[in-house]
Design an enzyme around this catalytic site. Sequence first.
Site, PDB file in Angstrom:
ATOM      1  CG  ASP A  16      -1.836   1.110   1.370  1.00 54.97           C
ATOM      2  OD1 ASP A  16      -1.636   2.144   0.696  1.00 54.97           O
ATOM      3  OD2 ASP A  16      -2.805   0.970   2.139  1.00 54.97           O
ATOM      4  CB  ILE A  17       1.260   4.074  -2.359  1.00 54.32           C
ATOM      5  CG1 ILE A  17       2.314   5.150  -2.634  1.00 54.32           C
ATOM      6  CG2 ILE A  17      -0.123   4.709  -2.299  1.00 54.32           C
ATOM      7  CD1 ILE A  17       3.613   4.644  -3.135  1.00 54.32           C
ATOM      8  CG  ASN A  30      -7.753  15.085  -9.929  1.00 61.74           C
ATOM      9  OD1 ASN A  30      -7.666  16.265  -9.588  1.00 61.74           O
ATOM     10  ND2 ASN A  30      -8.495  14.203  -9.269  1.00 61.74           N
ATOM     11  N   GLY A  38      -9.022   6.330  -5.700  1.00 60.52           N
ATOM     12  CA  GLY A  38      -7.806   5.508  -5.767  1.00 60.52           C
ATOM     13  C   GLY A  38      -6.719   5.940  -4.803  1.00 60.52           C
ATOM     14  CB  VAL A  39      -3.066   6.344  -5.447  1.00 54.15           C
ATOM     15  CG1 VAL A  39      -1.907   7.068  -4.818  1.00 54.15           C
ATOM     16  CG2 VAL A  39      -2.690   4.911  -5.801  1.00 54.15           C
ATOM     17  CG  ASP A  40      -5.732  12.259  -5.471  1.00 55.64           C
ATOM     18  OD1 ASP A  40      -4.960  12.769  -4.641  1.00 55.64           O
ATOM     19  OD2 ASP A  40      -6.378  12.923  -6.305  1.00 55.64           O
ATOM     20  CB  SER A 129      -1.509   6.744 -15.958  1.00 53.08           C
ATOM     21  OG  SER A 129      -1.499   8.142 -16.010  1.00 53.08           O
TER      22      SER A 129
HETATM   23  N1  AR6 Z   1      -1.329   1.554  -2.911  1.00 53.75           N
HETATM   24  C1  AR6 Z   1      -0.688   1.214  -4.048  1.00 53.75           C
HETATM   25  N2  AR6 Z   1      -1.303   1.170  -5.254  1.00 53.75           N
HETATM   26  C2  AR6 Z   1      -2.623   1.463  -5.291  1.00 53.75           C
HETATM   27  C3  AR6 Z   1      -3.369   1.827  -4.136  1.00 53.75           C
HETATM   28  C4  AR6 Z   1      -2.660   1.865  -2.895  1.00 53.75           C
HETATM   29  N3  AR6 Z   1      -3.273   2.204  -1.743  1.00 53.75           N
HETATM   30  N4  AR6 Z   1      -4.657   2.079  -4.512  1.00 53.75           N
HETATM   31  C5  AR6 Z   1      -4.723   1.856  -5.850  1.00 53.75           C
HETATM   32  N5  AR6 Z   1      -3.505   1.489  -6.322  1.00 53.75           N
HETATM   33  P1  AR6 Z   1      -5.329   5.323  -9.534  1.00 53.75           P
HETATM   34  P2  AR6 Z   1      -4.537   6.897 -11.923  1.00 53.75           P
HETATM   35  C6  AR6 Z   1      -3.080   1.202  -7.721  1.00 53.75           C
HETATM   36  O1  AR6 Z   1      -6.701   5.161 -10.101  1.00 53.75           O
HETATM   37  O2  AR6 Z   1      -4.835   5.780 -12.851  1.00 53.75           O
HETATM   38  C7  AR6 Z   1      -7.974   9.345  -8.917  1.00 53.75           C
HETATM   39  O3  AR6 Z   1      -9.343   9.541  -8.808  1.00 53.75           O
HETATM   40  C8  AR6 Z   1      -4.167   0.886  -8.717  1.00 53.75           C
HETATM   41  O4  AR6 Z   1      -4.433  -0.515  -8.724  1.00 53.75           O
HETATM   42  O5  AR6 Z   1      -5.205   5.692  -8.114  1.00 53.75           O
HETATM   43  O6  AR6 Z   1      -3.270   7.676 -12.115  1.00 53.75           O
HETATM   44  C9  AR6 Z   1      -7.208  10.650  -9.006  1.00 53.75           C
HETATM   45  O7  AR6 Z   1      -7.805  11.673  -8.264  1.00 53.75           O
HETATM   46  C10 AR6 Z   1      -3.539   1.345 -10.031  1.00 53.75           C
HETATM   47  O8  AR6 Z   1      -2.712   0.319 -10.601  1.00 53.75           O
HETATM   48  O9  AR6 Z   1      -4.501   6.458 -10.361  1.00 53.75           O
HETATM   49  C11 AR6 Z   1      -7.215  10.928 -10.475  1.00 53.75           C
HETATM   50  O10 AR6 Z   1      -8.410  11.579 -10.865  1.00 53.75           O
HETATM   51  C12 AR6 Z   1      -2.630   2.492  -9.631  1.00 53.75           C
HETATM   52  O11 AR6 Z   1      -2.502   2.407  -8.207  1.00 53.75           O
HETATM   53  C13 AR6 Z   1      -7.159   9.560 -11.101  1.00 53.75           C
HETATM   54  O12 AR6 Z   1      -7.705   8.669 -10.150  1.00 53.75           O
HETATM   55  C14 AR6 Z   1      -3.128   3.888  -9.994  1.00 53.75           C
HETATM   56  O13 AR6 Z   1      -4.538   3.961  -9.834  1.00 53.75           O
HETATM   57  C15 AR6 Z   1      -5.737   9.121 -11.359  1.00 53.75           C
HETATM   58  O14 AR6 Z   1      -5.767   7.881 -12.007  1.00 53.75           O
END
Ligand code: AR6
Length: 187
Positions: A16-17, A30, A38-40, A129
């Site tokens: 987990d990041i 974003n 997600g991560v954000d 992404s």
């Molecule tokens: N730790 C590590 N990796 C993770 C975690 C975590 N806790 N949670 C998800 N991932 P994303 P994006 C992985 O959608 O594609 C948001 O709404 C996940 O499986 O977080 O860059 C922002 O506000 C995936 O492989 O980021 C933006 O609007 C990766 O992290 C948009 O999403 C990235 O998933 C950004 O989209």
Amino acid sequence: MTTNFLDGRVIVAVGDITEQDTHAIVNAANSTLLGGGGVDDAIHGKGGRAIYDECLKIRQTVYPGGLPTGKAVITPGGDLKARFVIHTVGPVYGMNGGRDAELLADCYFNSLALAAEKNLRSVAFPSISTGAFHYPKHEAARISSRAINDFLDLDDIVSEVRLVFFSESDARMFLKHQNFIAGPKTA
Ligand code: AR6
């Protein structure tokens, strides 16, 4: 099991990041910088108000129109283990007039450049992404690894780049498609 590249300067991990104890973690943000899913969402949720407040300040000063894709900014880490969060905006796949790869590489390169500028020696990245922004994971592996390789070739500040995948299968996909100049070492 961890796998490393480039004499241990790059480590591939599953986790987990938000739990990483590196000097900085990178947020897949974003352009609003004011949160999302997600991560954000996980980073803002665990890190708390200090991160949001600094993001708001950045929007009100340097980037009133939002952070452009591929650029990076830094805030405190708030309640996170990491002291800093580097926020970067990945490309929404297929929406950049053929510049997706260049912009994804910019995310990694500019985030690391910012870390080095602040003298931060360890940085953890999620797979930018590849979630809500739909970048194919195998292509992202090739591009991110080469961008990190290019940066580390030029830099002697950053000693650990930790690539944190949310699942074993994502880590395996990365390992299969990465494009580091030197091959992997498994420990
Ligand atoms: N730790 C590590 N990796 C993770 C975690 C975590 N806790 N949670 C998800 N991932 P994303 P994006 C992985 O959608 O594609 C948001 O709404 C996940 O499986 O977080 O860059 C922002 O506000 C995936 O492989 O980021 C933006 O609007 C990766 O992290 C948009 O999403 C990235 O998933 C950004 O989209």
